[in-house]
Design a protein around this motif. Structure first.
Motif, PDB file in Angstrom:
ATOM      1  N   PHE A 104       0.857  -1.200   0.000  1.00 47.95           N
ATOM      2  CA  PHE A 104       0.000   0.000   0.000  1.00 47.95           C
ATOM      3  C   PHE A 104       0.889   1.245   0.000  1.00 47.95           C
ATOM      4  N   PRO A 105       1.527   1.516  -1.159  1.00 49.18           N
ATOM      5  CA  PRO A 105       2.537   2.588  -1.183  1.00 49.18           C
ATOM      6  C   PRO A 105       1.951   3.942  -0.779  1.00 49.18           C
ATOM      7  N   GLY A 106       2.608   4.564   0.168  1.00 52.38           N
ATOM      8  CA  GLY A 106       2.238   5.928   0.552  1.00 52.38           C
ATOM      9  C   GLY A 106       1.081   6.036   1.518  1.00 52.38           C
ATOM     10  N   LEU A 107       0.350   4.944   1.736  1.00 52.71           N
ATOM     11  CA  LEU A 107      -0.872   5.040   2.542  1.00 52.71           C
ATOM     12  C   LEU A 107      -0.566   5.340   4.014  1.00 52.71           C
ATOM     13  N   LEU A 108       0.375   4.597   4.561  1.00 56.18           N
ATOM     14  CA  LEU A 108       0.673   4.763   5.985  1.00 56.18           C
ATOM     15  C   LEU A 108       1.228   6.169   6.268  1.00 56.18           C
ATOM     16  N   SER A 109       2.142   6.619   5.445  1.00 57.37           N
ATOM     17  CA  SER A 109       2.733   7.942   5.699  1.00 57.37           C
ATOM     18  C   SER A 109       1.682   9.040   5.520  1.00 57.37           C
ATOM     19  N   ALA A 110       0.781   8.871   4.546  1.00 58.49           N
ATOM     20  CA  ALA A 110      -0.273   9.883   4.359  1.00 58.49           C
ATOM     21  C   ALA A 110      -1.192   9.918   5.576  1.00 58.49           C
ATOM     22  N   LEU A 111      -1.528   8.751   6.098  1.00 60.09           N
ATOM     23  CA  LEU A 111      -2.411   8.689   7.266  1.00 60.09           C
ATOM     24  C   LEU A 111      -1.709   9.261   8.497  1.00 60.09           C
ATOM     25  N   MET A 112      -0.455   8.930   8.665  1.00 55.84           N
ATOM     26  CA  MET A 112       0.270   9.427   9.839  1.00 55.84           C
ATOM     27  C   MET A 112       0.444  10.943   9.753  1.00 55.84           C
TER      28      MET A 112
END
Lengths: 111, 111
Positions: free
Chosen positions: A97-105
């Motif tokens: 899930f590229p980019g998803l975790l950093s966007a959410l954080m």
């Protein structure tokens, strides 16, 4: 709960992140307590024991939330002695899930 | 529903995206039908009427889903004649939640 023995540690089952769908990930992360756990692990340089993360829920509810995160491929859990430790599966998750975790954080201060 | 008159078009109320929290956004996007709508609008070069997007739900349920997305700051709705048109508020949303929409859309084929 089913556990396997490995190197003397009890290891609960962990899914392959590549088999996890976006629906399951969002159902895990829509809960604010679970996002709180993920945020803490995201910021932690080392694995963290369950009791270390302060949560506004009972211990059994917290255990449930950790379980949901593990089932969604977001965290890895393992025992060290009697402490259940938790770490974000960040590399594996980012690959699926590229980019998803950093966007959410990055948005996590927005309640 | 409260509407305002502007240039002869009925315009339903739209929140300022900067006032929307991550919780509301995730509650909107955890629903697969709503993600389907967002995906279609994400891919569409122009605003799209409600009826154009094929959804596996009744018309009134679809209307509800569009409403939830509008309340979460994700879409803009306006009338052209009797058609209710929809467009993603992509620039405003990206400003408030950088990278979130593109990360979700990149993973949207993962169910």
């Amino acid at each position: 709960m089913a556990t396997t023995q490995r190197g003397g540690e009890r290891v609960p089952p962990h899914p392959d992140v590549r088999t996890i769908g976006l629906q399951q990930v969002l159902e895990a992360l829509v809960d604010p307590v679970r996002r709180r756990i993920v945020s803490e692990l995201y910021a932690a340089p080392e694995p963290v024991s369950c009791g270390t993360i302060e949560l506004p829920v009972s211990k059994s509810t917290a255990t449930h939330h950790f379980h949901v995160l593990r089932e969604a491929g977001l965290i890895r859990q393992f025992y060290v002695g009697t402490s259940r430790m938790n770490a974000l599966r960040r590399d594996e998750f980012d690959e699926s899930f590229p980019g998803l975790l950093s966007a959410l954080m990055a948005s996590s201060d927005r309640a």
